[in-house]
Design an enzyme around this catalytic site. Structure first.
Site, PDB file in Angstrom:
ATOM      1  N   HIS A  94      79.027  50.125  70.171  1.00 36.01           N
ATOM      2  CA  HIS A  94      79.469  49.368  68.714  1.00 36.01           C
ATOM      3  C   HIS A  94      80.595  48.320  69.279  1.00 36.01           C
ATOM      4  O   HIS A  94      81.172  48.694  70.178  1.00 36.01           O
ATOM      5  CB  HIS A  94      80.274  50.470  67.725  1.00 36.01           C
ATOM      6  CG  HIS A  94      80.917  49.781  66.605  1.00 36.01           C
ATOM      7  ND1 HIS A  94      80.124  49.598  65.732  1.00 36.01           N
ATOM      8  CD2 HIS A  94      82.080  49.162  66.672  1.00 36.01           C
ATOM      9  CE1 HIS A  94      81.052  48.967  64.840  1.00 36.01           C
ATOM     10  NE2 HIS A  94      82.065  48.779  65.266  1.00 36.01           N
ATOM     11  N   ASP A 105      84.071  55.998  53.488  1.00 34.36           N
ATOM     12  CA  ASP A 105      84.645  54.557  54.226  1.00 34.36           C
ATOM     13  C   ASP A 105      84.174  53.553  53.459  1.00 34.36           C
ATOM     14  O   ASP A 105      85.022  52.732  53.422  1.00 34.36           O
ATOM     15  CB  ASP A 105      83.888  54.693  55.460  1.00 34.36           C
ATOM     16  CG  ASP A 105      84.396  53.284  56.095  1.00 34.36           C
ATOM     17  OD1 ASP A 105      85.510  53.161  56.516  1.00 34.36           O
ATOM     18  OD2 ASP A 105      83.290  52.486  56.581  1.00 34.36           O
ATOM     19  N   ARG A 115      91.119  48.937  50.675  1.00 35.83           N
ATOM     20  CA  ARG A 115      91.962  48.529  51.765  1.00 35.83           C
ATOM     21  C   ARG A 115      92.042  46.699  51.949  1.00 35.83           C
ATOM     22  O   ARG A 115      93.108  46.471  52.043  1.00 35.83           O
ATOM     23  CB  ARG A 115      91.887  49.388  53.008  1.00 35.83           C
ATOM     24  CG  ARG A 115      92.154  50.549  53.078  1.00 35.83           C
ATOM     25  CD  ARG A 115      91.488  51.254  54.426  1.00 35.83           C
ATOM     26  NE  ARG A 115      91.629  50.584  55.864  1.00 35.83           N
ATOM     27  CZ  ARG A 115      90.759  50.532  56.773  1.00 35.83           C
ATOM     28  NH1 ARG A 115      89.372  51.141  56.792  1.00 35.83           N
ATOM     29  NH2 ARG A 115      91.268  49.685  57.787  1.00 35.83           N
ATOM     30  N   SER A 162      87.405  54.752  60.587  1.00 35.11           N
ATOM     31  CA  SER A 162      86.447  53.703  59.809  1.00 35.11           C
ATOM     32  C   SER A 162      85.310  53.534  60.746  1.00 35.11           C
ATOM     33  O   SER A 162      84.104  53.935  60.252  1.00 35.11           O
ATOM     34  CB  SER A 162      87.053  52.615  59.319  1.00 35.11           C
ATOM     35  OG  SER A 162      86.069  51.904  58.493  1.00 35.11           O
ATOM     36  N   LYS A 184      81.455  56.082  61.220  1.00 32.20           N
ATOM     37  CA  LYS A 184      80.092  55.437  60.856  1.00 32.20           C
ATOM     38  C   LYS A 184      79.238  56.136  62.250  1.00 32.20           C
ATOM     39  O   LYS A 184      78.140  56.197  62.049  1.00 32.20           O
ATOM     40  CB  LYS A 184      80.154  54.078  60.971  1.00 32.20           C
ATOM     41  CG  LYS A 184      80.667  53.546  59.588  1.00 32.20           C
ATOM     42  CD  LYS A 184      80.787  52.346  59.143  1.00 32.20           C
ATOM     43  CE  LYS A 184      82.315  51.612  59.532  1.00 32.20           C
ATOM     44  NZ  LYS A 184      82.882  50.545  58.965  1.00 32.20           N
TER      45      LYS A 184
END
Ligand code: URA
Ligand code: CA
Length: 434
Positions: free
Chosen positions: A82, A161, A168, A183, A187
């Site tokens: 990621h 999320d 947020r 968050s 995922k």
């Protein structure tokens, strides 16, 4: 249990247990807890923080709020990667076939781009007839047969999320390390990875501009991985200028193909080798990082990485001839060269402005409904520390119809700072956190 008491407890700096967090998260997803109470809680977390166990519990609860993908039909250790976003970050396109060519299964789910950050799925769709929406069985079959598949996200992944991130965004509570870390990691956990490599960008074009904050985020995510039993390595890498030279969908595919041929930009190539070696290590394929880098460098030279990309394109219905014939990719009608206005050295490239320039040309989505122009984007011709003379080309803009070519030029020109003194290149990798 009452939401009020949980908010109060966090406000006073106390640790919430899993039942309390579950009451909030599940209640929020089900619509039983209103936005105003979740906002108050998020603000309390912003000021009071959360410890590693609390953050890991929140992460698991968010991951379990929707589908949990089970990758066990795929043989081997599945390592996901990621990146926290950046400009012209072509890494997934290179990294996926590169590590697959070294024998680790790549079952990658990617997203589309929003704003100035590109999405791997959009990029892949610039390959003629490439299918990014394989069903679950076909996805697993492709990985088992070819060692690789890259598809768009489907199903109901981490609804908690999605809802919390949107909240947020409008309540000034995005910039909380435990909330960002949970968050992102929720995922990855829902996506079914056994192990995770994180590329945490820092610099003017990154989500985390400040190095110390990027490091805190990296540490928080590695700690979550440890708590939930998924080996995680985080690399803190430079985003003070775009990675590689291309920014834009088809242009980045072209750049990825060149890189897989061993003819790519040095920074992109090096980063892919580093992150790739990290993935091989988590997969238990190598005895040390040096061995991993050696294998990957070899596979860029001997054509194995490129062959894997070609195999993936064919297996997903795309035209693999693009590898030999780049003119099969979408090409813009017009180009414009942006020139340096004085002599000197490139001392800064504001990656964010470069990304915005590409977006204005049509390469990115301003909002979720925007249609992107796959051919649009830009190629950077000079990078930090390069000498330039007045009139040298800094970048080539590619566009079809562009309402605001003038603005795109202006943004690009503003992105570059030219000074009389030569400034050293920044390091590409600042720190590795395990
Ligand atoms: N990216 C995410 O996915 N989540 C955050 O909270 C911030 C950035
Ligand atoms: Ca690039």
């Amino acid at each position: 249990m009452r939401a009020y008491d949980i908010i109060y407890k966090k406000r006073e700096g106390q640790k919430l247990n899993k039942e309390e967090l579950g009451f909030l998260i599940n209640g929020y997803v089900e619509g039983e807890i209103p936005d105003y109470q979740m906002s108050a809680w998020a603000m309390a977390v912003y000021f009071q923080g959360m410890d590693a166990e609390e953050t890991a519990n929140l992460t698991m609860l968010m991951a379990e709020s929707g589908d949990m993908i089970d990758l066990s039909p795929i043989e081997g250790i599945k390592v996901d990667k990621h990146s926290t976003g950046g400009v012209g970050d072509t890494t997934t396109l290179v990294l996926a076939p590169l590590v697959a060519s070294a024998g680790i299964p790549v079952a990658k789910m990617s997203g589309r781009g929003l704003g100035h950050t590109g999405g791997t799925i959009d990029k892949l769709e610039s390959i003629p007839s490439f299918n990014t929406s394989l069903d679950r069985d076909k996805f697993f079959d492709n990985v088992n047969q070819h060692g690789i598949a890259v598809v768009g996200q489907t199903g109901n992944l981490t609804p908690a999320d999605k809802k919390l991130y949107t909240l947020r965004d409008v309540t000034a509570t995005v910039e909380s390390i435990p909330l960002i870390a949970s968050s992102i990691m929720s995922k990855k956990l829902a996506g079914g990875a056994d192990a995770i490599v994180l590329d945490v960008k820092t610099g003017n074009g990154a989500f985390m501009k400040d190095f110390e904050k990027a490091k805190k985020l990296a540490k928080a995510m590695v700690a979550i991985g440890k708590e939930v039993g998924r080996d995680t390595t985080a690399y803190i890498t430079d985003m003070n200028q775009p990675l590689g030279n291309a920014v834009g969908n088809a242009l980045e595919v072209k750049e990825a193909i060149k890189t897989l041929k061993g003819e790519g930009p040095e920074d992109l190539t090096e980063l892919c080798i580093e992150l790739g070696a990290g993935m091989l290590q988590l997969a238990g394929k190598i005895k040390d990082i040096e061995e991993g880098k050696e294998i990957l460098r070899e596979n860029l030279k001997n054509g194995k990485a490129l062959a894997k990309f070609s195999e993936m394109i064919s297996a997903q219905g795309g035209n693999a001839n693009v590898i030999e014939d780049l003119s099969l990719l979408p090409i813009a009608d017009a180009t414009f060269e942006v020139k340096a206005e004085k002599d000197g050295y490139i001392s800064e490239i504001k990656a964010l402005d470069v990304g915005l320039s590409a977006m204005i040309l049509g390469a990115g989505r301003e909002n979720k409904e925007s249609v992107i122009d796959l051919a649009a984007g830009l190629e950077i011709k000079k990078k930090i520390s390069d000498p330039v003379s007045k009139g040298d080309t800094l970048a080539v803009l590619h566009y079809n119809e562009c309402n605001d070519l003038e603005e795109a030029k202006q943004k690009l020109l503003e992105a570059f700072t030219i000074t009389a003194e030569k400034k050293d290149k920044k390091e590409l990798i600042y720190e590795i956190i395990k």
